[in-house]
Design a protein around this motif. Structure first.
Motif, PDB file in Angstrom:
ATOM      1  N   SER A 436     -56.783 -14.777 -31.874  1.00  0.00           N
ATOM      2  CA  SER A 436     -56.100 -16.624 -31.910  1.00  0.00           C
ATOM      3  C   SER A 436     -55.921 -16.953 -32.956  1.00  0.00           C
ATOM      4  O   SER A 436     -56.322 -17.035 -34.255  1.00  0.00           O
ATOM      5  N   ARG A 437     -54.916 -17.633 -32.740  1.00  0.00           N
ATOM      6  CA  ARG A 437     -53.903 -18.706 -34.274  1.00  0.00           C
ATOM      7  C   ARG A 437     -54.969 -19.599 -34.481  1.00  0.00           C
ATOM      8  O   ARG A 437     -55.177 -19.507 -35.497  1.00  0.00           O
ATOM      9  N   HIS A 461     -55.524 -11.299 -27.224  1.00  0.00           N
ATOM     10  CA  HIS A 461     -54.993 -12.857 -27.621  1.00  0.00           C
ATOM     11  C   HIS A 461     -55.529 -13.685 -26.474  1.00  0.00           C
ATOM     12  O   HIS A 461     -54.714 -13.911 -25.729  1.00  0.00           O
ATOM     13  N   VAL A 462     -55.473 -15.041 -27.424  1.00  0.00           N
ATOM     14  CA  VAL A 462     -55.094 -15.705 -26.790  1.00  0.00           C
ATOM     15  C   VAL A 462     -54.006 -15.986 -25.535  1.00  0.00           C
ATOM     16  O   VAL A 462     -53.045 -16.127 -26.750  1.00  0.00           O
ATOM     17  N   GLU A 464     -51.743 -18.724 -25.284  1.00  0.00           N
ATOM     18  CA  GLU A 464     -51.954 -20.044 -25.914  1.00  0.00           C
ATOM     19  C   GLU A 464     -50.908 -20.578 -24.980  1.00  0.00           C
ATOM     20  O   GLU A 464     -50.008 -20.366 -23.779  1.00  0.00           O
TER      21      GLU A 464
END
Ligand code: SF4
Length: 465
Positions: A436-437, A461-462, A464
């Motif tokens: 996740s960023r 990964h999330v 976004e």
């Protein structure tokens, strides 16, 4: 017995008044963990301070397990470690509670004179007195022959031992089934369900006050919930009531005997969005002759029909089960029939155990005990099969976007987080490693695109916004 390694550590907030410090080690299953939370809740309420480290605490409370030989050994090793610390002056008192005490009462008292207090599985109301008297060298014992279920209603003082965002909800104690390999009914007694309103009230408390977003429903056999109190199973209704609690996102049902998987229960899991499309249903075996000797009261044909009904009514449901290999009288052909059934049923999640020869269980006197080497060889073959199934199940998730509940930052890789999908129960199933960023707080729900899979875990990964 070998010299045990150093004891583990733990953490909790400190209350104002000081009745002494207490540390706790909770062994065994989530049902025992709930009991441990209750013990600490009561001790904190009377001014005890719950501390992290065992070393340096006034009292170490050990909540034990005695389901099988392995857990008995772990409990005894843990007690001996604590006693060793006491002899070194690093703790003042050792108090032992739980299933080991309930099962081996007098033997333990005779063989462990350095333990300062004993409390049975139902000693909730006595825990403060037992700890205080143990600290004063009075060697108290709180043991009742017939366990009584605690807190039938009203507010429940529990000190969290899980991350705030999920909690176990114990709906009953004891069991009516009487499987021939099992000593739990001897330890916990017959089924004793908590009143439905008391369970719902506690659930609301866990959500509103503790911040639980996931409740994991436990008992010895949750499919029988209410049969003793209401003359009929009320698990479907209970799920419906719990699903109405504002703020609750996931409800997970564990320890469901396959014999109790009614159409009503299947509908309740299907129709309540908050109820995870997940069911823990221990089948233990799938060969008719072995099922009969286990006194499971079910056949392979009925297992097949119930699993078929679950999969037809709830597409995508994740089924967890547990299997015992090496049960007395399990022949090679019977074991092959078990493997064939598992190839067909393709459980998404599975735990396996080698049969444990438990004194006090009906099977203890059975002839045709299986040699340990054969048990182990069968266990290995079964787990190899399940690894293939689990890997194939997980590979199907690649490319999909799943709702993930974040449990914690990844202790190994700070760039990612560890979470679970609706198909993963804490502690026993796999996890999702999430990139996740932005940092993700435990208890957060995020959409995750799955990019890779392993036998038991996923990577993603999330997504976004
Ligand atoms: S249903 Fe579970 S707890 Fe009950 S007797 Fe069987 S194995 Fe033991």
């Amino acid at each position: 017995m070998a010299t045990p390694p150093p004891l583990p550590a733990r953490s909790a907030p400190a209350p104002a008044r000081r009745a002494g410090t207490v540390s706790l080690i909770s062994l065994g299953c989530p049902r025992t963990l709930v009991d441990s939370e209750l013990y600490l809740g009561r001790l904190q309420r009377v001014g005890f301070q719950v501390v992290d480290a065992v070393e340096g605490s006034d009292t170490v409370l050990i909540n034990t397990c005695s389901f099988i030989q392995e857990s008995i050994q772990e409990s005894i090793d843990t007690i001996l470690r604590a006693v060793a610390l006491k002899k070194q002056g690093k703790v003042k008192a050792v108090v032992v509670g739980g299933c080991l005490v309930q099962r081996f009462k007098q033997q333990l008292i005779a063989e462990l004179p350095d333990v300062d207090g004993f409390v049975g599985v139902d000693g909730f109301e006595d825990i403060e007195t037992v700890v205080q008297r143990a600290l004063h060298g009075e060697h108290p014992e709180s043991l009742r022959s017939r366990p009584r279920l605690p807190h039938r209603g009203g507010r429940v003082a529990r000190t969290p031992l899980t991350p705030a965002h999920y909690a176990y909800l114990k709906i009953s104690e004891g069991c009516l089934k009487g499987c021939s390999f099992c000593v739990i009914p001897k330890i916990k007694g017959p089924l004793s369900s908590r009143p439905l309103e008391a369970v719902v009230e506690e659930a609301r408390q866990l959500v509103e006050e503790r911040g639980a977003r996931e409740l994991i429903v436990v008992g010895q056999d949750t499919s029988d919930y209410g049969v003793d109190l209401y003359r009929r199973p009320r698990t479907p209704e209970l799920l419906g009531r719990l699903a109405r609690i504002a703020g609750l996102r996931w409800i997970r049902l564990l320890y469901c005997h396959p014999r109790g998987i009614s159409d009503e229960l299947i509908q309740a899991i299907r129709d309540e969005p908050v109820v995870c499309k997940y069911l823990d249903m221990a089948i233990e075996h799938a060969d008719d002759a072995v099922l009969a000797r286990m006194n499971r009261g079910i056949t392979q044909a009925v297992l097949r029909e119930r699993i078929g009904a679950l999969r037809a009514e709830i597409p995508g449901i994740a089924l967890r089960t547990s299997i015992i290999v090496g049960f007395p009288g399990e022949t090679d052909p019977a074991f092959e029939r078990l493997l064939a059934f598992l190839r067909e049923a393709r459980f998404e999640r599975l735990g396996a155990f080698t049969y444990s020869h438990e004194e006090g269980s009906a099977a203890f006197r059975f002839p045709d005990q299986v040699p340990d080497a054969v048990k182990q060889e069968r266990f290995d073959r079964l787990m190899r099969l399940q690894q293939e199934i689990a890997a194939a199940v997980n590979a199907r998730a690649v490319g999909r976007t799943c709702e993930v509940l974040v449990d914690e930052p990844d202790p190994v890789d700070p760039r990612q987080f560890v979470g679970r999908t609706r198909a993963d129960c804490p502690e026993v199933d796999g996890v999702v490693y999430v990139r996740s960023r932005a940092p993700l707080a435990p208890g957060t729900f995020v959409p995750v695109r799955i990019t890779d899979s392993y036998e038991y875990d996923l990577v993603g990964h999330v997504v976004e916004a």
